[in-house]
Design a protein around this motif. Structure first.
Motif, PDB file in Angstrom:
ATOM      1  N   SER A  53       0.622  -1.454   0.151  1.00 16.02           N
ATOM      2  CA  SER A  53      -0.242   0.025   0.183  1.00 16.02           C
ATOM      3  C   SER A  53       0.830   1.632   0.382  1.00 16.02           C
ATOM      4  O   SER A  53       0.335   2.284   0.053  1.00 16.02           O
ATOM      5  N   GLY A  54       2.370   1.265  -0.114  1.00 11.05           N
ATOM      6  CA  GLY A  54       3.027   2.480  -0.017  1.00 11.05           C
ATOM      7  C   GLY A  54       3.117   3.240   1.669  1.00 11.05           C
ATOM      8  O   GLY A  54       4.049   3.813   1.844  1.00 11.05           O
ATOM      9  N   TYR A  55       2.203   2.458   3.071  1.00 11.52           N
ATOM     10  CA  TYR A  55       2.655   2.495   3.954  1.00 11.52           C
ATOM     11  C   TYR A  55       3.685   1.458   4.872  1.00 11.52           C
ATOM     12  O   TYR A  55       3.707   0.428   3.831  1.00 11.52           O
ATOM     13  N   PRO A  56       4.042   1.918   5.957  1.00 14.02           N
ATOM     14  CA  PRO A  56       5.057   1.123   6.385  1.00 14.02           C
ATOM     15  C   PRO A  56       4.435   0.109   7.067  1.00 14.02           C
ATOM     16  O   PRO A  56       3.229  -0.446   7.574  1.00 14.02           O
ATOM     17  N   GLY A  57       4.920  -1.725   6.779  1.00 18.29           N
ATOM     18  CA  GLY A  57       4.530  -3.052   7.456  1.00 18.29           C
ATOM     19  C   GLY A  57       4.403  -3.012   8.626  1.00 18.29           C
ATOM     20  O   GLY A  57       4.983  -1.548   9.294  1.00 18.29           O
ATOM     21  N   PRO A  58       3.513  -4.165   9.374  1.00 21.85           N
ATOM     22  CA  PRO A  58       3.115  -4.136  10.330  1.00 21.85           C
ATOM     23  C   PRO A  58       4.846  -4.309  11.749  1.00 21.85           C
ATOM     24  O   PRO A  58       5.529  -4.387  12.530  1.00 21.85           O
ATOM     25  N   LYS A  59       5.776  -4.741  10.449  1.00 23.52           N
ATOM     26  CA  LYS A  59       6.851  -5.001  10.855  1.00 23.52           C
ATOM     27  C   LYS A  59       8.440  -3.605  10.383  1.00 23.52           C
ATOM     28  O   LYS A  59       9.737  -3.961  11.225  1.00 23.52           O
ATOM     29  N   TYR A  60       7.708  -2.972  10.617  1.00 29.02           N
ATOM     30  CA  TYR A  60       9.015  -1.733   9.879  1.00 29.02           C
ATOM     31  C   TYR A  60       9.336  -1.426  11.083  1.00 29.02           C
ATOM     32  O   TYR A  60       9.265  -1.156  12.600  1.00 29.02           O
ATOM     33  N   TRP A  61      10.408  -0.445  11.330  1.00 28.22           N
ATOM     34  CA  TRP A  61      11.461  -0.604  12.322  1.00 28.22           C
ATOM     35  C   TRP A  61      12.689   0.553  11.871  1.00 28.22           C
ATOM     36  O   TRP A  61      12.280   0.890  10.673  1.00 28.22           O
ATOM     37  N   GLN A  62      13.165   0.702  12.313  1.00 25.70           N
ATOM     38  CA  GLN A  62      14.351   2.168  12.334  1.00 25.70           C
ATOM     39  C   GLN A  62      15.086   2.395  13.580  1.00 25.70           C
ATOM     40  O   GLN A  62      14.231   2.637  14.837  1.00 25.70           O
ATOM     41  N   ASN A  63      16.076   2.949  13.702  1.00 20.82           N
ATOM     42  CA  ASN A  63      16.772   2.559  15.011  1.00 20.82           C
ATOM     43  C   ASN A  63      16.792   4.389  15.419  1.00 20.82           C
ATOM     44  O   ASN A  63      15.813   5.019  14.718  1.00 20.82           O
ATOM     45  N   ARG A  64      17.496   4.691  16.898  1.00 17.40           N
ATOM     46  CA  ARG A  64      16.997   5.652  17.562  1.00 17.40           C
ATOM     47  C   ARG A  64      18.569   6.664  17.519  1.00 17.40           C
ATOM     48  O   ARG A  64      18.839   5.430  18.322  1.00 17.40           O
ATOM     49  N   ALA A  65      18.216   7.801  18.199  1.00 14.11           N
ATOM     50  CA  ALA A  65      19.825   8.642  18.192  1.00 14.11           C
ATOM     51  C   ALA A  65      19.254   9.488  19.234  1.00 14.11           C
ATOM     52  O   ALA A  65      18.329  10.495  18.220  1.00 14.11           O
ATOM     53  N   LYS A 524       0.628  10.810   6.521  1.00 11.24           N
ATOM     54  CA  LYS A 524       0.413  10.467   8.677  1.00 11.24           C
ATOM     55  C   LYS A 524       1.238   9.414   8.586  1.00 11.24           C
ATOM     56  O   LYS A 524       1.397   9.087   9.330  1.00 11.24           O
ATOM     57  N   HIS A 525       1.248   8.584   7.358  1.00 11.53           N
ATOM     58  CA  HIS A 525       1.560   7.629   7.450  1.00 11.53           C
ATOM     59  C   HIS A 525       2.858   7.128   7.431  1.00 11.53           C
ATOM     60  O   HIS A 525       4.024   6.378   8.198  1.00 11.53           O
ATOM     61  N   TRP A 526       3.947   7.973   7.242  1.00 13.80           N
ATOM     62  CA  TRP A 526       5.004   7.870   6.929  1.00 13.80           C
ATOM     63  C   TRP A 526       5.920   9.159   8.484  1.00 13.80           C
ATOM     64  O   TRP A 526       6.513   9.815   8.627  1.00 13.80           O
ATOM     65  N   ALA A 527       5.256  10.265   8.927  1.00 19.69           N
ATOM     66  CA  ALA A 527       5.751  11.073   9.825  1.00 19.69           C
ATOM     67  C   ALA A 527       6.760  10.563  11.042  1.00 19.69           C
ATOM     68  O   ALA A 527       6.145   9.479  11.254  1.00 19.69           O
ATOM     69  N   TYR A 528       7.012  10.643  10.935  1.00 19.12           N
ATOM     70  CA  TYR A 528       9.001  10.737  11.640  1.00 19.12           C
ATOM     71  C   TYR A 528       9.101   9.590  11.019  1.00 19.12           C
ATOM     72  O   TYR A 528       9.927   8.693  12.249  1.00 19.12           O
ATOM     73  N   LYS A 529       8.788   8.640   9.714  1.00 22.12           N
ATOM     74  CA  LYS A 529       9.694   7.522   9.415  1.00 22.12           C
ATOM     75  C   LYS A 529      10.483   7.626   7.911  1.00 22.12           C
ATOM     76  O   LYS A 529      10.762   8.977   7.256  1.00 22.12           O
ATOM     77  N   HIS A 530      10.856   6.463   7.636  1.00 26.45           N
ATOM     78  CA  HIS A 530      11.616   6.887   6.286  1.00 26.45           C
ATOM     79  C   HIS A 530      11.195   6.928   4.914  1.00 26.45           C
ATOM     80  O   HIS A 530      11.784   5.332   5.037  1.00 26.45           O
ATOM     81  N   PRO A 531      10.214   7.173   4.768  1.00 29.53           N
ATOM     82  CA  PRO A 531      10.155   6.874   2.812  1.00 29.53           C
ATOM     83  C   PRO A 531      10.493   6.432   2.002  1.00 29.53           C
ATOM     84  O   PRO A 531      11.877   7.302   1.608  1.00 29.53           O
ATOM     85  N   THR A 532      10.765   5.591   0.612  1.00 30.63           N
ATOM     86  CA  THR A 532      11.355   6.047  -0.151  1.00 30.63           C
ATOM     87  C   THR A 532      10.754   6.538  -1.767  1.00 30.63           C
ATOM     88  O   THR A 532       9.692   6.794  -1.160  1.00 30.63           O
ATOM     89  N   PRO A 533      10.582   6.816  -2.852  1.00 33.50           N
ATOM     90  CA  PRO A 533      10.347   7.866  -3.871  1.00 33.50           C
ATOM     91  C   PRO A 533       8.980   5.751  -4.194  1.00 33.50           C
ATOM     92  O   PRO A 533       8.157   6.737  -4.089  1.00 33.50           O
ATOM     93  N   PHE A 534       9.363   5.046  -4.086  1.00 33.27           N
ATOM     94  CA  PHE A 534       8.718   4.309  -4.614  1.00 33.27           C
ATOM     95  C   PHE A 534       7.248   3.675  -2.862  1.00 33.27           C
ATOM     96  O   PHE A 534       6.393   3.635  -3.429  1.00 33.27           O
ATOM     97  N   ASP A 535       7.758   3.890  -1.947  1.00 35.98           N
ATOM     98  CA  ASP A 535       6.615   4.134  -0.589  1.00 35.98           C
ATOM     99  C   ASP A 535       5.881   5.122  -1.650  1.00 35.98           C
ATOM    100  O   ASP A 535       4.553   4.966  -0.618  1.00 35.98           O
ATOM    101  N   PHE A 536       6.474   6.289  -2.299  1.00 33.73           N
ATOM    102  CA  PHE A 536       5.078   7.550  -1.893  1.00 33.73           C
ATOM    103  C   PHE A 536       4.410   7.325  -3.388  1.00 33.73           C
ATOM    104  O   PHE A 536       3.125   7.237  -3.620  1.00 33.73           O
ATOM    105  N   PHE A 537       4.976   6.817  -4.251  1.00 33.78           N
ATOM    106  CA  PHE A 537       4.369   6.233  -5.249  1.00 33.78           C
ATOM    107  C   PHE A 537       3.317   4.792  -5.172  1.00 33.78           C
ATOM    108  O   PHE A 537       2.088   5.639  -5.846  1.00 33.78           O
ATOM    109  N   ARG A 538       2.793   4.362  -4.419  1.00 36.00           N
ATOM    110  CA  ARG A 538       2.251   3.626  -3.980  1.00 36.00           C
ATOM    111  C   ARG A 538       1.581   3.958  -3.302  1.00 36.00           C
ATOM    112  O   ARG A 538       0.434   3.178  -3.326  1.00 36.00           O
TER     113      ARG A 538
END
Length: 656
Positions: A53-65, A524-538
């Motif tokens: 769908s172009g949104y973060p999946g159920p196991k999306y992760w990102q590190n924190r600093a 809304k779905h990518w707030a404070y996360k890291h989308p790619t171009p294809f995430d946007f397109f989808r």
């Protein structure tokens, strides 16, 4: 092309391209619907990290600093000295045997790779300045749960690798990195940080001022592109607490919230500061008249200003004894408030310049918050400095010499970056168009809305743009990294083309309702996360309910031109009475677009006909059968010039 846009593009070298013989060259012609509408656009399926769908999946992760920084400004040396603690959390499913950090200040060292490849007159260098730049790092240590870890370090240009003897474990391990460092602030630092002498003192705008963790993600692993100047930033989210010790004569403003106003403002300034939080109008916390009054600053040697910004990808600050300080309340859709602030030298004051700064900051933030996503920070600070325009969370640096509409333009543009990339944390160093282009698009809507259209943008002649700019074979493709583009093409590929592409999508392909809904869902779905171009397109395809790969391919991936032509008009009669007109339109070049026709009949009546771009899915020409009751005088393709048609000479048919 309005004055604001002309100035932005002119400063980036794009206007010169408009009149260049190279810009007039045609791209290879010939429409191929199998190429334009080919189904193999998305070559990877969605997964548990990034959904189809172009949104973060159920196991999306990102590190924190998270960062704790104590810094001091030495005005006599133009130097920052600091101690820092980074708390880094590995949320990935991978063990990390080494860590990478970004050392952006090393761009200004004589030996840097960026210094070697940036042209002498580039806006992205140190403008020919030679000084002992770069970080001097000492006392580096790494700990886990209070235990010191053994490691080796290497510094390679603008990057530092920490090679751990014992790797970080997956899914939640935490290490603490400590270091001390110093660096000299460049006078003109890649048009992103600087210091400049004004009649009341030096103005410091300080950014890229602490080593930051590189992003480790599920797309590339460690993102280690060097800082070469043109490419901006890709950083992890976290909380940043920082203290700036500066001469007591200075006003310091920074990202986030000022935590100790009672300690750093005079009683009168503190009273005005609190008044501003409740005021719809600008409050002069430190007025122009106050600058010559010694009582307008505490009679001490130094003061420490404390700031905190949460869930942010960066922080910046500014310091000067020359600052006028204005503020007013920002009203947010939820009922919460923020504080609009402008700090600038007296040379920038006045109603034709930054005297309206707070008004502009307030209007810009309130518009974007209502239109797209609520502003997340306690303050929105504009700094008048020797920087054309640069953005950081909660604070922006804008040219202290700007006047009139340009002041609105630069403030609105830089604060538009709050949404791209400060909230939607795209990889600017690889895909600069995902922040600059998206921001350019929302700036147009903001300018139209400001103060009953005071700075409303004039309609663009898209035919001129289509013939001279879009598809220029010398113009580079949008998907190149910014540092891989000719500098003259950056304005086109990062700002202008993606900006007008989204405008085309909103105005003429999807319509405002479907576009706005899909765009809000993306934010809304990518707030404070890291989308790619294809995430946007989808995400746009899914929320708008439209298969747009033909548009993404032709406009964003390729560098295609559009050329539609009226190739035949036949008036059909029955028993001597006019029944309809058959209009044949041919798609001559590679880029499909909707068909917009204006038909004018003998009595002077005009009708508009619009056909979706779907018609080009299996055709190179199409005949539109339109019912009429009188003879046709003329047929015109795209009469309002809203589509980037490269050759308007074949757009008109006139009855003989």
């Amino acid at each position: 092309m309005n004055k604001k846009l002309a100035k932005i593009l002119g400063s980036l070298g794009l206007l010169a391209a408009l009149t260049s013989p190279l810009a007039a060259q045609d791209a290879p012609k010939g429409y191929d619907y199998q190429e334009a509408f080919g189904p193999l656009f998305y070559t990877q399926n969605g997964n548990e990290y990034r959904s189809a769908s172009g949104y973060p999946g159920p196991k999306y992760w990102q590190n924190r600093a998270d960062y704790q920084i104590k810094a001091e400004l030495n005005e006599s040396r133009n130097q920052v000295t600091a101690s820092m603690t980074i708390t880094y959390k590995n949320n990935s499913p991978d063990k990390l045997p080494y860590l990478w950090l970004q050392l952006d200040q090393n761009l200004f060292a004589d030996s840097s790779r960026g210094n070697a490849i940036i042209p002498p007159k580039s806006r992205y260098g140190a403008q020919g300045e030679r000084f002992n730049g770069g970080y001097k790092i000492t006392n580096l240590s790494v700990q886990r749960r209070g235990k010191s870890l053994k490691f080796d370090r290497i510094i390679e240009d603008t990057r530092m690798q920490i090679r751990l003897d014992e790797p970080m474990q997956a899914a939640g391990d935490v290490v603490t990195i400590k270091m001390d460092y110093t660096f000299v602030i460049p006078k003109e630092g890649s048009d992103r940080l600087s210091h400049v002498t004004t009649k009341n003192g030096e103005v410091y705008a300080v950014a890229q001022w602490f080593p930051r963790m590189s992003v480790y993600d599920d797309v590339l692993g460690w993102n280690t592109l060097p800082y070469w100047g043109a490419g901006e930033f890709y950083t992890e989210f976290g909380d940043i607490n920082f203290e700036i010790t500066a001469p007591a004569s200075h006003i310091v403003m920074g990202s986030g919230e000022l935590l100790n106003p009672k300690e750093v403002l005079t009683p009168q300034q503190l009273k005005r500061w609190e008044e501003a939080k409740q005021s719809e109008k600008t409050v002069h916390v430190r007025s122009e008249a106050d600058l010559t009054d010694p009582a307008s600053r505490p009679s001490k040697d130094k003061l420490t200003w404390k700031f905190r910004i949460t869930n942010a990808r960066d922080a910046a600050w500014a310091s000067s004894k020359a600052f006028v300080l204005d503020a007013a309340r920002i009203n947010l859709p939820s009922g919460a408030t923020s504080l609009a602030v402008s700090a600038h030298p007296v040379e920038s004051n006045g109603q034709d310049a930054y005297g309206r700064g707070v008004e502009y900051v307030k209007a810009s933030i309130e518009h974007y918050s209502k239109m797209w996503f609520e502003y997340p920070y306690p303050m929105a600070v504009n700094i008048g400095a020797a920087i054309g325009g640069m953005e950081y969370p909660g604070i922006v640096f804008c040219s202290w010499k700007a006047k009139g509409q340009s002041v609105w333009g630069v403030i609105d543009h830089e604060f538009g970056h709050t949404w791209f990339p400060m909230i939607v944390g795209s990889n600017e160093r690889k895909y600069g168009w995902m922040d600059e282009g998206f921001n350019t698009f929302i700036n147009g809507l903001s300018s139209d809305a400001f103060n009953n259209g005071e700075y409303k943008e004039r309609p663009m002649n898209m035919h001129m743009i289509g013939s001279r700019i879009i598809g220029n074979p010398n113009g580079d493709k949008m998907m190149l990294i910014p540092d891989g583009m000719a500098e003259r093409n950056i304005g086109m590929n990062l700002y202008f083309k993606p900006g007008i592409g989204l405008k085309l999508l909103r105005d003429h392909i999807l319509g405002p309702d479907r576009f706005d809904y899909a765009f809000r869902q993306y934010i809304k779905h990518w707030a404070y996360k890291h989308p790619t171009p294809f995430d946007f397109f989808r995400s746009m395809d899914n929320a708008a309910g439209e298969e747009l790969s033909w548009f993404w391919r032709g406009w964003f991936i390729e560098n295609w031109k559009m050329d539609q032509a009226v190739t035949d008009v036949a008036v059909v009669k029955e028993n001597g009475a006019v029944k309809r007109v058959d209009i044949t339109v041919t798609n001559l070049d590679k880029l499909p677009m909707p068909i917009i026709l204006e038909v004018k009949t003998k009595s002077g009546k005009t009708e508009r006909i619009k056909v979706a771009a779907d018609v080009w899915m299996r055709n190179t020409k199409w005949t539109i059968r339109h019912p009429i009751s009188e003879d046709v005088v003329s047929v015109v393709l795209d009469p309002a010039k809203v589509l980037p048609d490269a050759n308007e000479e074949n757009n008109t048919w006139t009855a003989r």
